[in-house]
Write an enzyme that holds these catalytic residues in place. Sequence first.
Site, PDB file in Angstrom:
ATOM      1  N   ARG A 238     -68.311  -4.957  -0.547  1.00 31.36           N
ATOM      2  CA  ARG A 238     -69.421  -5.811  -0.906  1.00 31.36           C
ATOM      3  C   ARG A 238     -70.571  -4.978  -1.867  1.00 31.36           C
ATOM      4  O   ARG A 238     -70.805  -3.911  -1.316  1.00 31.36           O
ATOM      5  CB  ARG A 238     -70.089  -6.632   0.449  1.00 31.36           C
ATOM      6  CG  ARG A 238     -69.481  -7.356   1.240  1.00 31.36           C
ATOM      7  CD  ARG A 238     -69.207  -8.710   0.127  1.00 31.36           C
ATOM      8  NE  ARG A 238     -68.612  -9.959   1.095  1.00 31.36           N
ATOM      9  CZ  ARG A 238     -67.100  -9.894   0.956  1.00 31.36           C
ATOM     10  NH1 ARG A 238     -66.610  -9.294   0.117  1.00 31.36           N
ATOM     11  NH2 ARG A 238     -66.531 -10.937   1.594  1.00 31.36           N
ATOM     12  N   GLU A 267     -72.616 -13.060  -8.695  1.00 37.12           N
ATOM     13  CA  GLU A 267     -71.160 -13.399  -9.196  1.00 37.12           C
ATOM     14  C   GLU A 267     -71.268 -14.760  -9.614  1.00 37.12           C
ATOM     15  O   GLU A 267     -71.805 -15.779  -8.734  1.00 37.12           O
ATOM     16  CB  GLU A 267     -69.925 -13.023  -8.114  1.00 37.12           C
ATOM     17  CG  GLU A 267     -70.033 -11.656  -7.949  1.00 37.12           C
ATOM     18  CD  GLU A 267     -69.039 -11.150  -6.618  1.00 37.12           C
ATOM     19  OE1 GLU A 267     -68.151 -12.137  -6.664  1.00 37.12           O
ATOM     20  OE2 GLU A 267     -68.857  -9.959  -6.369  1.00 37.12           O
ATOM     21  N   HIS A 286     -64.205  -9.318  -9.140  1.00 35.94           N
ATOM     22  CA  HIS A 286     -63.950  -9.730  -7.877  1.00 35.94           C
ATOM     23  C   HIS A 286     -62.644 -10.410  -7.522  1.00 35.94           C
ATOM     24  O   HIS A 286     -62.079 -11.517  -7.372  1.00 35.94           O
ATOM     25  CB  HIS A 286     -64.943 -10.786  -7.285  1.00 35.94           C
ATOM     26  CG  HIS A 286     -64.930 -10.693  -5.814  1.00 35.94           C
ATOM     27  ND1 HIS A 286     -66.145 -11.023  -5.015  1.00 35.94           N
ATOM     28  CD2 HIS A 286     -64.228 -10.094  -4.789  1.00 35.94           C
ATOM     29  CE1 HIS A 286     -66.008 -10.892  -3.817  1.00 35.94           C
ATOM     30  NE2 HIS A 286     -64.711 -10.211  -3.433  1.00 35.94           N
TER      31      HIS A 286
END
Length: 320
Positions: A238, A267, A286
């Site tokens: 994270r 994001e 990601h």
Amino acid sequence: MRLRWAVLDDFQKVAVEVADWTLVADDVEVVVFDRHIEGEDALAAALAGFDIVVTLRERVPFPGSLIARLPRLKLLVASGMRNSVIDYAVAEAHGVTVCGTASSSAPPVELTWALLLGLARGIVEESSALRSGGPWQSTVGADLYGRRLGLLGLGKIGSRVAQVGLAFGMHVSAWSQNLARERTDEIGVELAPSKEDLLASSDFVSVHLALSDRTRGLLGPAELALLKPAAYLVNTSRAAIIDQEALLAALHEGRIAGVGVDVFDIEPLPADHPMRTAPRLLATPHLGYVSRANYATYYGQAVENIQAFLAGSPIRLLAQ
């Protein structure tokens, strides 16, 4: 009347391909969103006509304020069995069932090593130079054999990353706030005396911790300053575990050899975000959980969850 089912953030347009949606086709109309919907107002408007929503990982927050604006919503399915961006109490109060799915730890392990190896061997730079007619061999690779890999976290993902490091002949050490020697002995790695010792002694550092109040901002300016100038840092966990401003400063000032990241504070990443142009940075959007097998699990079990919900016996229930 059939229920309406929204599938969020299917950027690759594969959700319908990897699962048998026909199993619920008589009862549910499926609508796929292949673009991210930004902001609560836009989400509330887009999802107002849906009874079921399938959301991918923690990409879309479902705070209580949003759930309260979706009176038709009856079932929320999140991929994975842990989701920190859903207000479970408000969901329960509004009669919304929340379910999850299984999620494999293999894809993020593999991506961690893709980033680490890409950094160590200058893969992007060398490939770009070769394809554009640039210099033949412009980087000198960093060796893995005999070097130290420091892991922040030795859970399901961290332990598998450790095993790969050992296979490369690396010295592997690990640290987290509650990590016990029994665990490091089980995996066959060293227990670092402290976070500071791990950072200062490692040639490669990889983050594998869950985000919590204890880990948020765990690596700030002081901790990043402990890294060797020739060290590499990888984060597939994270973004908030690392102070992003301090990380950008370290990259721009050349205080670290390179950083590989797959997670960001926002994001999808805005086009003008400074992470897009930072030097010495290998970044991916990601992709840690994005693999065909994982998607087949996510969407296949989403169909199962909907079947069970329609039958009155929900499965894979999530709770705060």
